[in-house]
Scaffold this motif. Structure first.
Motif, PDB file in Angstrom:
ATOM      1  N   GLU A  47       0.829  -1.215   0.000  1.00  0.00           N
ATOM      2  CA  GLU A  47       0.000   0.000   0.000  1.00  0.00           C
ATOM      3  C   GLU A  47       0.862   1.262   0.000  1.00  0.00           C
ATOM      4  OE1 GLU A  47      -2.459  -0.597   3.429  1.00  0.00           O
ATOM      5  OE2 GLU A  47      -3.795  -1.960   2.352  1.00  0.00           O
ATOM      6  N   THR A  49       2.312   4.762  -1.062  1.00  0.00           N
ATOM      7  CA  THR A  49       1.724   5.927  -1.721  1.00  0.00           C
ATOM      8  C   THR A  49       2.746   7.053  -1.837  1.00  0.00           C
ATOM      9  OG1 THR A  49       0.875   6.825   0.364  1.00  0.00           O
ATOM     10  CG2 THR A  49      -0.627   5.459  -0.923  1.00  0.00           C
ATOM     11  N   PHE A  60      -0.180   5.051  -6.265  1.00  0.00           N
ATOM     12  CA  PHE A  60      -0.154   3.867  -5.412  1.00  0.00           C
ATOM     13  C   PHE A  60       0.710   2.790  -6.046  1.00  0.00           C
ATOM     14  CE2 PHE A  60      -4.148   6.105  -4.976  1.00  0.00           C
ATOM     15  CZ  PHE A  60      -4.258   6.260  -3.609  1.00  0.00           C
ATOM     16  N   HIS A  62       2.695  -1.299  -5.241  1.00  0.00           N
ATOM     17  CA  HIS A  62       3.006  -2.498  -4.451  1.00  0.00           C
ATOM     18  C   HIS A  62       4.509  -2.681  -4.630  1.00  0.00           C
ATOM     19  CE1 HIS A  62       1.788  -6.849  -3.361  1.00  0.00           C
ATOM     20  NE2 HIS A  62       3.074  -6.712  -3.155  1.00  0.00           N
TER      21      HIS A  62
END
Length: 154
Positions: A47, A49, A60, A62
């Protein structure tokens, strides 16, 4: 089993405010009690950002970081705070991804490190960024990062 020396840490076990920027975030390390043994450490931040530097809109990602330690390990709370510092930081995907990896390399001087940054679409196009310090060391078991290419809904 060796005990890890945490005497020099400033954030672990303390109430610490989120850093204002990635540049001011304090990354800390601890001695690797298994120095001389080749193994992979993986951190996954599903998560992550940051902000688009042009529009200020949130981006965003991963992020998966794999490394083979040398003498040091990254202290996980400091890594979490470092990654959190990007939340209000405007930078392109490539810049965020490579900056994260190079800060960790600078701190640890690991035997090897790679980052896979799987960014969600901006303008309809996902951008994935990959970087590593060199070839995977011989004899290291390195699992796939397990993050599929973005395919939209279903």
């Amino acid at each position: 089993m060796a005990e890890t020396d945490v005497s020099g840490l400033t954030q672990l076990g303390a109430s610490v405010a989120s850093p204002q920027s990635p540049e001011t975030a304090v990354l800390e390390r601890v001695p690797a009690s298994n120095a001389g043994t080749r193994y992979v450490v993986r951190f996954t931040a599903p998560e992550f950002t940051s902000l688009c530097p042009m529009t200020g809109q949130p981006d965003f990602a991963h992020i998966v970081i794999d490394y083979v330690p040398g003498d040091w390990l990254v202290e996980s709370k400091s890594l979490k705070l470092f990654l959190h510092a990007f939340r209000n930081h405007g930078a392109f995907h490539e810049d965020c991804s490579i900056y994260i990896a190079k800060r960790i390399v600078e701190l640890l001087n690991p035997e090897w490190l790679r980052i896979g940054a799987y960014w969600y679409p901006r303008g309809g196009i996902p951008i994935d960024v990959f970087w590593q310090t060199g070839p995977v060391p011989e004899g290291v078991w390195l699992p796939d990062q397990g993050v599929p290419t973005y395919r939209g809904r279903g």
